[in-house]
Design an enzyme around this catalytic site. Sequence first.
Site, PDB file in Angstrom:
ATOM      1  N   ASP A 198      -5.123  -1.678  -0.327  1.00 47.46           N
ATOM      2  CA  ASP A 198      -5.881  -1.425  -1.543  1.00 47.46           C
ATOM      3  C   ASP A 198      -6.695  -2.609  -2.061  1.00 47.46           C
ATOM      4  OD1 ASP A 198      -4.679   1.004  -1.253  1.00 47.46           O
ATOM      5  OD2 ASP A 198      -3.234   0.717  -2.879  1.00 47.46           O
ATOM      6  N   HIS A 245       1.483   1.852   2.326  1.00 46.52           N
ATOM      7  CA  HIS A 245       0.159   2.463   2.201  1.00 46.52           C
ATOM      8  C   HIS A 245      -0.673   1.838   1.104  1.00 46.52           C
ATOM      9  CE1 HIS A 245       2.495   4.371  -0.950  1.00 46.52           C
ATOM     10  NE2 HIS A 245       1.396   4.836  -1.482  1.00 46.52           N
ATOM     11  N   CYS A 246      -0.133   0.850   0.380  1.00 40.11           N
ATOM     12  CA  CYS A 246      -0.864   0.311  -0.778  1.00 40.11           C
ATOM     13  C   CYS A 246      -1.227  -1.161  -0.638  1.00 40.11           C
ATOM     14  CB  CYS A 246      -0.028   0.507  -2.050  1.00 40.11           C
ATOM     15  SG  CYS A 246       0.040   2.213  -2.633  1.00 40.11           S
ATOM     16  N   ILE A 247      -0.230  -2.034  -0.652  1.00 38.82           N
ATOM     17  CA  ILE A 247      -0.488  -3.459  -0.822  1.00 38.82           C
ATOM     18  C   ILE A 247      -1.317  -4.063   0.312  1.00 38.82           C
ATOM     19  CG2 ILE A 247       0.574  -5.711  -1.227  1.00 38.82           C
ATOM     20  CD1 ILE A 247       2.924  -4.291  -2.464  1.00 38.82           C
TER      21      ILE A 247
END
Length: 442
Positions: free
Chosen positions: A280, A275-277
Amino acid sequence: MTTTELGTWTHRITAREATVAVIGLGYVGLPLVELFSVAGFRVLGVDIDREKVDRLNRGESYIRHVDSSRVEAMRATGRFEATADFSRLDEADAILICVPTPLGQHREPDLSPVVNTGRAISRSLRRGHLVVLESTTYPGTTRDVLRPVLEAGGLVSGVDFFLAYSPEREDPGNPGHSAGLIPKVVGGMDPTAAAIAGVLYGAVVPSVVPVSSCEVAEACKILENTYRSVNIALVNELKVLYDRMGIDVWEVIEAAKTKPFGFQAFYPGPGLGGHCIPIDPFYLSWVARKFGQSTRFIELAGEINTGMPSFVIGKVVSALNDDRKPLKGSRVLVLGAAYKKDVDDPRESPAFELLERLREGGAVVSYHDPHIPSLPPMRHHSIRLQSVSLSAEVLASQDCVLICTDHSSYDWAFVVRHARLVVDTRNATRAVVEGREKVVLA
Protein backbone atom coordinates in the site's frame (compact mmCIF):
# COMPACT_ATOMS: atom_id res chain seq x y z
CA MET A 1 -30.59 12.74 -4.27
CA THR A 2 -33.21 13.93 -1.81
CA THR A 3 -33.74 13.70 1.93
CA THR A 4 -36.68 11.42 1.14
CA GLU A 5 -34.33 8.93 -0.53
CA LEU A 6 -31.97 9.14 2.45
CA GLY A 7 -34.91 8.46 4.76
CA THR A 8 -35.96 5.49 2.65
CA TRP A 9 -32.46 4.04 2.79
CA THR A 10 -32.28 4.56 6.56
CA HIS A 11 -35.61 2.75 7.02
CA ARG A 12 -34.57 -0.19 4.81
CA ILE A 13 -31.27 -0.57 6.66
CA THR A 14 -32.87 -0.29 10.09
CA ALA A 15 -35.57 -2.79 9.13
CA ARG A 16 -32.96 -5.12 7.56
CA GLU A 17 -34.81 -4.96 4.25
CA ALA A 18 -31.69 -3.96 2.28
CA THR A 19 -29.70 -6.67 0.49
CA VAL A 20 -25.90 -6.36 0.66
CA ALA A 21 -23.60 -7.79 -2.02
CA VAL A 22 -19.91 -8.28 -1.22
CA ILE A 23 -17.60 -8.73 -4.21
CA GLY A 24 -14.37 -10.56 -3.43
CA LEU A 25 -14.70 -13.34 -0.85
CA GLY A 26 -11.17 -13.37 0.49
CA TYR A 27 -9.62 -12.41 3.82
CA VAL A 28 -11.48 -9.07 3.81
CA GLY A 29 -14.70 -9.90 2.00
CA LEU A 30 -15.70 -13.09 3.81
CA PRO A 31 -15.55 -11.57 7.32
CA LEU A 32 -17.60 -8.66 5.96
CA VAL A 33 -20.18 -11.10 4.62
CA GLU A 34 -20.43 -12.67 8.06
CA LEU A 35 -20.72 -9.27 9.73
CA PHE A 36 -23.77 -8.28 7.70
CA SER A 37 -25.31 -11.75 7.77
CA VAL A 38 -25.11 -12.01 11.55
CA ALA A 39 -26.65 -8.52 11.79
CA GLY A 40 -29.74 -9.80 9.94
CA PHE A 41 -29.13 -8.61 6.39
CA ARG A 42 -29.60 -10.74 3.31
CA VAL A 43 -26.11 -11.05 1.85
CA LEU A 44 -24.98 -12.09 -1.61
CA GLY A 45 -21.31 -13.05 -1.81
CA VAL A 46 -19.83 -12.66 -5.29
CA ASP A 47 -16.51 -14.00 -6.54
CA ILE A 48 -14.95 -15.04 -9.85
CA ASP A 49 -13.51 -18.16 -8.17
CA ARG A 50 -16.19 -20.83 -8.59
CA GLU A 51 -14.41 -23.18 -6.20
CA LYS A 52 -14.78 -20.62 -3.40
CA VAL A 53 -18.42 -20.10 -4.29
CA ASP A 54 -19.17 -23.83 -4.28
CA ARG A 55 -17.40 -24.39 -0.97
CA LEU A 56 -19.26 -21.55 0.73
CA ASN A 57 -22.60 -22.82 -0.55
CA ARG A 58 -21.72 -26.22 0.92
CA GLY A 59 -21.06 -24.53 4.26
CA GLU A 60 -17.28 -24.87 4.00
CA SER A 61 -14.67 -22.23 4.70
CA TYR A 62 -11.24 -21.82 3.11
CA ILE A 63 -10.03 -19.18 5.59
CA ARG A 64 -8.72 -20.31 8.95
CA HIS A 65 -10.07 -17.46 11.06
CA VAL A 66 -13.60 -17.91 9.64
CA ASP A 67 -14.17 -21.59 10.31
CA SER A 68 -16.72 -23.78 8.55
CA SER A 69 -19.16 -23.80 11.47
CA ARG A 70 -19.63 -20.07 11.01
CA VAL A 71 -20.26 -20.47 7.28
CA GLU A 72 -22.75 -23.26 8.03
CA ALA A 73 -24.52 -20.94 10.49
CA MET A 74 -24.80 -18.23 7.82
CA ARG A 75 -26.17 -20.68 5.29
CA ALA A 76 -28.66 -22.05 7.83
CA THR A 77 -30.30 -18.64 8.21
CA GLY A 78 -31.21 -18.62 4.53
CA ARG A 79 -29.86 -15.08 4.30
CA PHE A 80 -26.50 -15.87 2.71
CA GLU A 81 -25.67 -17.23 -0.72
CA ALA A 82 -22.49 -17.15 -2.79
CA THR A 83 -22.46 -16.80 -6.55
CA ALA A 84 -20.11 -16.29 -9.50
CA ASP A 85 -22.93 -14.71 -11.52
CA PHE A 86 -22.32 -10.95 -11.52
CA SER A 87 -25.67 -10.31 -13.21
CA ARG A 88 -27.27 -11.05 -9.86
CA LEU A 89 -25.92 -7.77 -8.51
CA ASP A 90 -29.23 -6.23 -9.52
CA GLU A 91 -30.73 -8.11 -6.53
CA ALA A 92 -28.60 -6.03 -4.15
CA ASP A 93 -29.18 -2.57 -2.76
CA ALA A 94 -25.61 -2.03 -1.56
CA ILE A 95 -22.53 -3.37 -3.35
CA LEU A 96 -19.26 -3.53 -1.41
CA ILE A 97 -16.04 -4.07 -3.39
CA CYS A 98 -13.28 -6.05 -1.63
CA VAL A 99 -11.05 -7.11 -4.52
CA PRO A 100 -7.23 -7.25 -4.50
CA THR A 101 -5.14 -4.22 -5.43
CA PRO A 102 -1.65 -5.62 -6.10
CA LEU A 103 1.45 -3.94 -7.44
CA GLY A 104 2.70 -4.41 -10.97
CA GLN A 105 6.21 -5.50 -11.94
CA HIS A 106 7.59 -1.99 -11.46
CA ARG A 107 5.66 -1.23 -8.24
CA GLU A 108 2.93 0.58 -10.13
CA PRO A 109 -0.70 0.14 -8.98
CA ASP A 110 -2.55 -2.70 -10.67
CA LEU A 111 -6.15 -1.55 -10.53
CA SER A 112 -7.42 -4.02 -13.10
CA PRO A 113 -9.43 -5.96 -10.46
CA VAL A 114 -11.19 -2.72 -9.44
CA VAL A 115 -11.80 -1.66 -13.05
CA ASN A 116 -13.09 -5.10 -14.10
CA THR A 117 -15.36 -5.23 -11.07
CA GLY A 118 -16.66 -1.74 -11.87
CA ARG A 119 -17.50 -2.85 -15.41
CA ALA A 120 -19.38 -5.87 -14.07
CA ILE A 121 -21.32 -3.67 -11.65
CA SER A 122 -22.17 -1.12 -14.36
CA ARG A 123 -24.07 -3.77 -16.30
CA SER A 124 -26.44 -4.24 -13.33
CA LEU A 125 -26.29 -0.74 -11.86
CA ARG A 126 -29.67 0.83 -11.21
CA ARG A 127 -31.02 4.00 -9.67
CA GLY A 128 -30.62 4.09 -5.91
CA HIS A 129 -27.72 1.62 -5.73
CA LEU A 130 -25.02 2.22 -3.11
CA VAL A 131 -21.51 1.21 -4.26
CA VAL A 132 -18.64 1.26 -1.76
CA LEU A 133 -15.01 0.54 -2.58
CA GLU A 134 -13.11 -1.05 0.32
CA SER A 135 -9.96 -2.15 -1.50
CA THR A 136 -6.85 -0.26 -0.45
CA THR A 137 -5.69 2.23 -3.07
CA TYR A 138 -4.30 5.71 -3.60
CA PRO A 139 -6.33 8.90 -3.04
CA GLY A 140 -8.41 9.68 -6.10
CA THR A 141 -9.15 6.11 -7.20
CA THR A 142 -12.85 6.15 -6.34
CA ARG A 143 -13.41 9.48 -8.09
CA ASP A 144 -11.06 9.19 -11.06
CA VAL A 145 -10.99 5.46 -11.79
CA LEU A 146 -14.08 3.72 -10.43
CA ARG A 147 -16.65 6.47 -10.97
CA PRO A 148 -16.11 6.81 -14.77
CA VAL A 149 -16.38 3.03 -15.17
CA LEU A 150 -19.66 2.94 -13.24
CA GLU A 151 -21.03 5.96 -15.12
CA ALA A 152 -20.23 4.44 -18.54
CA GLY A 153 -23.71 2.93 -18.62
CA GLY A 154 -25.38 6.33 -18.40
CA LEU A 155 -26.17 6.62 -14.68
CA VAL A 156 -24.50 9.46 -12.80
CA SER A 157 -22.98 9.37 -9.32
CA GLY A 158 -24.78 11.73 -6.95
CA VAL A 159 -27.80 11.83 -9.24
CA ASP A 160 -28.73 8.23 -9.93
CA PHE A 161 -26.59 6.17 -7.52
CA PHE A 162 -24.44 6.62 -4.43
CA LEU A 163 -20.67 6.09 -4.40
CA ALA A 164 -18.41 5.96 -1.34
CA TYR A 165 -15.10 4.68 -0.04
CA SER A 166 -14.56 2.90 3.28
CA PRO A 167 -11.17 1.26 3.84
CA GLU A 168 -11.02 -2.27 5.17
CA ARG A 169 -9.40 -2.68 8.58
CA GLU A 170 -9.23 -6.45 8.84
CA ASP A 171 -6.53 -7.95 11.08
CA PRO A 172 -6.50 -11.69 10.27
CA GLY A 173 -5.79 -13.96 13.19
CA ASN A 174 -6.53 -11.30 15.82
CA PRO A 175 -9.95 -11.98 17.40
CA GLY A 176 -9.66 -8.80 19.46
CA HIS A 177 -9.60 -6.75 16.27
CA SER A 178 -12.23 -8.47 14.16
CA ALA A 179 -14.20 -6.40 11.65
CA GLY A 180 -17.21 -5.98 13.94
CA LEU A 181 -15.10 -4.40 16.68
CA ILE A 182 -13.28 -1.76 14.63
CA PRO A 183 -14.55 1.76 13.83
CA LYS A 184 -15.25 2.31 10.13
CA VAL A 185 -13.99 5.37 8.25
CA VAL A 186 -16.44 6.46 5.53
CA GLY A 187 -16.06 9.08 2.83
CA GLY A 188 -18.59 9.73 0.07
CA MET A 189 -18.58 11.30 -3.36
CA ASP A 190 -21.27 13.59 -1.97
CA PRO A 191 -22.82 14.16 1.47
CA THR A 192 -25.80 11.91 0.79
CA ALA A 193 -23.63 9.02 -0.32
CA ALA A 194 -21.50 9.44 2.80
CA ALA A 195 -24.60 9.54 5.00
CA ILE A 196 -26.14 6.39 3.50
CA ALA A 197 -22.88 4.45 3.68
CA GLY A 198 -22.49 5.62 7.26
CA VAL A 199 -25.95 4.35 8.18
CA LEU A 200 -25.22 0.99 6.52
CA TYR A 201 -21.92 0.43 8.30
CA GLY A 202 -23.32 1.87 11.52
CA ALA A 203 -25.64 -1.14 11.66
CA VAL A 204 -22.71 -3.55 12.01
CA VAL A 205 -19.72 -1.74 13.58
CA PRO A 206 -19.30 0.03 16.94
CA SER A 207 -18.84 3.47 15.38
CA VAL A 208 -18.55 5.22 12.03
CA VAL A 209 -15.94 7.92 11.44
CA PRO A 210 -17.29 10.22 8.70
CA VAL A 211 -14.75 12.18 6.67
CA SER A 212 -15.25 14.90 4.09
CA SER A 213 -14.44 12.97 0.91
CA CYS A 214 -13.46 9.65 -0.63
CA GLU A 215 -9.93 11.01 -0.99
CA VAL A 216 -9.58 11.57 2.78
CA ALA A 217 -10.81 8.03 3.48
CA GLU A 218 -8.39 6.62 0.89
CA ALA A 219 -5.51 8.64 2.32
CA CYS A 220 -6.40 7.46 5.83
CA LYS A 221 -5.84 3.82 4.89
CA ILE A 222 -2.55 4.60 3.17
CA LEU A 223 -1.39 6.54 6.24
CA GLU A 224 -2.23 3.66 8.58
CA ASN A 225 -0.16 1.20 6.58
CA THR A 226 2.68 3.60 5.80
CA TYR A 227 2.99 4.35 9.52
CA ARG A 228 3.55 0.67 10.18
CA SER A 229 5.90 0.21 7.22
CA VAL A 230 8.15 3.09 8.25
CA ASN A 231 8.32 2.04 11.90
CA ILE A 232 9.00 -1.59 11.04
CA ALA A 233 11.77 -0.38 8.75
CA LEU A 234 13.24 1.60 11.64
CA VAL A 235 13.48 -1.42 13.92
CA ASN A 236 14.73 -3.58 11.05
CA GLU A 237 17.53 -1.10 10.42
CA LEU A 238 18.33 -0.98 14.12
CA LYS A 239 18.32 -4.78 14.22
CA VAL A 240 21.11 -4.87 11.64
CA LEU A 241 23.08 -2.17 13.48
CA TYR A 242 22.62 -3.70 16.93
CA ASP A 243 23.57 -7.10 15.58
CA ARG A 244 26.92 -5.62 14.51
CA MET A 245 27.26 -4.07 17.97
CA GLY A 246 26.45 -7.31 19.77
CA ILE A 247 23.22 -5.90 21.23
CA ASP A 248 19.96 -7.87 21.33
CA VAL A 249 17.38 -5.65 19.59
CA TRP A 250 14.52 -7.65 21.12
CA GLU A 251 15.74 -6.87 24.64
CA VAL A 252 16.10 -3.21 23.67
CA ILE A 253 12.47 -3.07 22.44
CA GLU A 254 11.16 -4.78 25.58
CA ALA A 255 12.96 -2.21 27.70
CA ALA A 256 11.81 0.74 25.59
CA LYS A 257 8.14 -0.24 25.64
CA THR A 258 8.02 0.14 29.43
CA LYS A 259 7.88 3.88 28.77
CA PRO A 260 4.19 4.77 29.19
CA PHE A 261 4.22 7.60 26.64
CA GLY A 262 5.89 8.57 23.38
CA PHE A 263 6.78 5.02 22.29
CA GLN A 264 4.93 2.22 20.54
CA ALA A 265 6.64 -1.11 20.07
CA PHE A 266 7.22 -2.40 16.54
CA TYR A 267 9.12 -5.58 15.88
CA PRO A 268 11.70 -6.62 13.27
CA GLY A 269 11.36 -9.65 11.06
CA PRO A 270 12.65 -11.47 7.99
CA GLY A 271 10.77 -9.13 5.64
CA LEU A 272 7.29 -7.71 5.23
CA GLY A 273 4.29 -9.77 4.20
CA GLY A 274 0.55 -9.62 3.83
CA HIS A 275 -1.78 -7.76 1.51
CA CYS A 276 -1.24 -4.28 2.98
CA ILE A 277 2.07 -3.14 4.42
CA PRO A 278 4.45 -4.35 1.66
CA ILE A 279 2.17 -2.92 -1.05
CA ASP A 280 0.00 0.00 0.00
CA PRO A 281 2.67 2.65 0.74
CA PHE A 282 3.93 2.31 -2.83
CA TYR A 283 0.50 3.32 -4.10
CA LEU A 284 1.12 6.66 -2.43
CA SER A 285 4.66 6.85 -3.83
CA TRP A 286 3.30 6.27 -7.32
CA VAL A 287 0.60 8.93 -7.12
CA ALA A 288 3.05 11.37 -5.49
CA ARG A 289 5.18 11.29 -8.62
CA LYS A 290 2.15 12.40 -10.63
CA PHE A 291 2.15 15.53 -8.46
CA GLY A 292 5.89 16.08 -8.83
CA GLN A 293 6.64 15.00 -5.26
CA SER A 294 8.94 12.35 -3.84
CA THR A 295 8.13 10.23 -0.80
CA ARG A 296 11.57 9.63 0.64
CA PHE A 297 10.44 8.02 3.89
CA ILE A 298 8.31 5.50 2.02
CA GLU A 299 11.01 4.65 -0.50
CA LEU A 300 13.66 4.32 2.21
CA ALA A 301 11.39 2.14 4.34
CA GLY A 302 10.69 -0.05 1.34
CA GLU A 303 14.39 -0.37 0.60
CA ILE A 304 15.16 -1.41 4.18
CA ASN A 305 12.27 -3.84 4.50
CA THR A 306 12.86 -5.52 1.15
CA GLY A 307 16.51 -5.95 2.13
CA MET A 308 15.75 -8.01 5.23
CA PRO A 309 15.72 -11.41 3.45
CA SER A 310 19.32 -10.72 2.38
CA PHE A 311 20.26 -10.07 6.00
CA VAL A 312 18.61 -13.34 7.05
CA ILE A 313 20.34 -15.33 4.32
CA GLY A 314 23.63 -13.85 5.48
CA LYS A 315 22.94 -14.98 9.05
CA VAL A 316 22.12 -18.50 7.84
CA VAL A 317 25.34 -18.67 5.82
CA SER A 318 27.37 -17.34 8.75
CA ALA A 319 25.76 -19.77 11.21
CA LEU A 320 26.44 -22.71 8.90
CA ASN A 321 30.04 -21.56 8.42
CA ASP A 322 30.51 -21.49 12.19
CA ASP A 323 29.30 -25.10 12.13
CA ARG A 324 31.87 -25.86 9.38
CA LYS A 325 29.20 -26.34 6.70
CA PRO A 326 28.76 -24.50 3.40
CA LEU A 327 25.31 -23.40 2.31
CA LYS A 328 25.63 -25.53 -0.83
CA GLY A 329 24.40 -29.00 -0.01
CA SER A 330 23.09 -28.08 3.44
CA ARG A 331 19.58 -29.11 4.37
CA VAL A 332 17.54 -26.09 5.52
CA LEU A 333 14.02 -26.34 6.93
CA VAL A 334 11.96 -23.13 7.01
CA LEU A 335 9.31 -22.99 9.73
CA GLY A 336 6.28 -20.92 8.71
CA ALA A 337 5.15 -19.85 5.23
CA ALA A 338 2.33 -17.53 6.32
CA TYR A 339 3.11 -13.82 6.43
CA LYS A 340 2.19 -13.59 10.13
CA LYS A 341 1.57 -15.95 13.02
CA ASP A 342 -1.60 -18.04 13.29
CA VAL A 343 -3.03 -17.24 9.84
CA ASP A 344 -3.20 -19.26 6.64
CA ASP A 345 -2.41 -16.31 4.39
CA PRO A 346 0.90 -16.58 2.48
CA ARG A 347 0.52 -13.40 0.41
CA GLU A 348 3.82 -11.51 0.10
CA SER A 349 5.35 -13.76 2.77
CA PRO A 350 9.15 -13.46 2.95
CA ALA A 351 9.27 -17.26 3.22
CA PHE A 352 9.00 -17.54 -0.56
CA GLU A 353 12.04 -15.36 -1.22
CA LEU A 354 14.00 -17.05 1.55
CA LEU A 355 13.27 -20.51 0.17
CA GLU A 356 14.12 -19.50 -3.38
CA ARG A 357 17.34 -17.74 -2.44
CA LEU A 358 18.48 -20.62 -0.24
CA ARG A 359 17.80 -23.01 -3.10
CA GLU A 360 19.68 -20.76 -5.53
CA GLY A 361 22.63 -20.91 -3.13
CA GLY A 362 22.62 -24.69 -3.35
CA ALA A 363 20.74 -25.56 -0.18
CA VAL A 364 18.28 -28.44 -0.06
CA VAL A 365 15.18 -26.64 1.18
CA SER A 366 11.90 -27.73 2.75
CA TYR A 367 9.28 -26.03 4.87
CA HIS A 368 6.64 -26.73 7.47
CA ASP A 369 3.52 -24.71 8.20
CA PRO A 370 0.53 -26.16 10.08
CA HIS A 371 -1.84 -23.80 8.23
CA ILE A 372 -0.43 -23.98 4.68
CA PRO A 373 -0.13 -27.58 3.43
CA SER A 374 1.36 -26.54 0.09
CA LEU A 375 2.88 -23.38 -1.35
CA PRO A 376 0.34 -21.82 -3.72
CA PRO A 377 1.22 -20.10 -7.01
CA MET A 378 2.43 -16.56 -6.38
CA ARG A 379 2.76 -13.64 -8.79
CA HIS A 380 6.51 -13.21 -8.32
CA HIS A 381 7.64 -16.64 -7.09
CA SER A 382 7.80 -20.02 -8.78
CA ILE A 383 8.78 -22.31 -5.90
CA ARG A 384 6.24 -25.05 -5.15
CA LEU A 385 6.66 -27.35 -2.15
CA GLN A 386 4.55 -29.47 0.18
CA SER A 387 4.75 -28.95 3.92
CA VAL A 388 6.81 -31.69 5.58
CA SER A 389 6.06 -33.29 8.93
CA LEU A 390 7.63 -31.73 11.99
CA SER A 391 9.04 -34.71 13.85
CA ALA A 392 12.14 -35.12 15.95
CA GLU A 393 13.65 -37.14 13.09
CA VAL A 394 12.95 -34.43 10.50
CA LEU A 395 14.41 -31.72 12.74
CA ALA A 396 17.52 -33.78 13.47
CA SER A 397 18.07 -34.41 9.76
CA GLN A 398 18.41 -30.70 8.98
CA ASP A 399 21.63 -28.73 9.03
CA CYS A 400 19.66 -25.57 9.87
CA VAL A 401 16.12 -24.75 10.94
CA LEU A 402 15.11 -21.22 9.96
CA ILE A 403 12.18 -19.71 11.89
CA CYS A 404 10.25 -17.42 9.55
CA THR A 405 6.77 -17.36 11.15
CA ASP A 406 6.22 -17.85 14.87
CA HIS A 407 2.91 -19.76 14.91
CA SER A 408 1.55 -20.32 18.42
CA SER A 409 1.19 -24.04 17.76
CA TYR A 410 4.94 -24.57 17.51
CA ASP A 411 6.67 -26.12 20.50
CA TRP A 412 9.88 -24.12 20.44
CA ALA A 413 11.56 -26.13 23.16
CA PHE A 414 10.92 -29.26 21.08
CA VAL A 415 12.29 -27.59 17.96
CA VAL A 416 15.49 -26.43 19.66
CA ARG A 417 15.96 -29.73 21.47
CA HIS A 418 16.01 -31.78 18.27
CA ALA A 419 17.51 -29.32 15.77
CA ARG A 420 21.25 -29.02 15.20
CA LEU A 421 21.12 -25.28 14.48
CA VAL A 422 18.27 -22.76 14.70
CA VAL A 423 18.23 -19.32 13.07
CA ASP A 424 15.40 -17.35 14.68
CA THR A 425 14.06 -14.24 12.88
CA ARG A 426 11.14 -13.68 15.29
CA ASN A 427 12.69 -14.15 18.74
CA ALA A 428 10.30 -17.10 19.01
CA THR A 429 12.76 -19.09 21.12
CA ARG A 430 13.22 -16.40 23.77
CA ALA A 431 11.83 -18.61 26.56
CA VAL A 432 13.88 -21.68 25.58
CA VAL A 433 16.72 -22.46 27.99
CA GLU A 434 17.87 -25.96 27.04
CA GLY A 435 20.00 -25.94 23.89
CA ARG A 436 20.23 -22.15 23.82
CA GLU A 437 23.73 -22.37 22.36
CA LYS A 438 22.19 -23.73 19.13
CA VAL A 439 20.07 -20.59 18.54
CA VAL A 440 21.20 -17.66 16.40
CA LEU A 441 18.98 -14.57 16.33
CA ALA A 442 18.56 -13.00 12.89
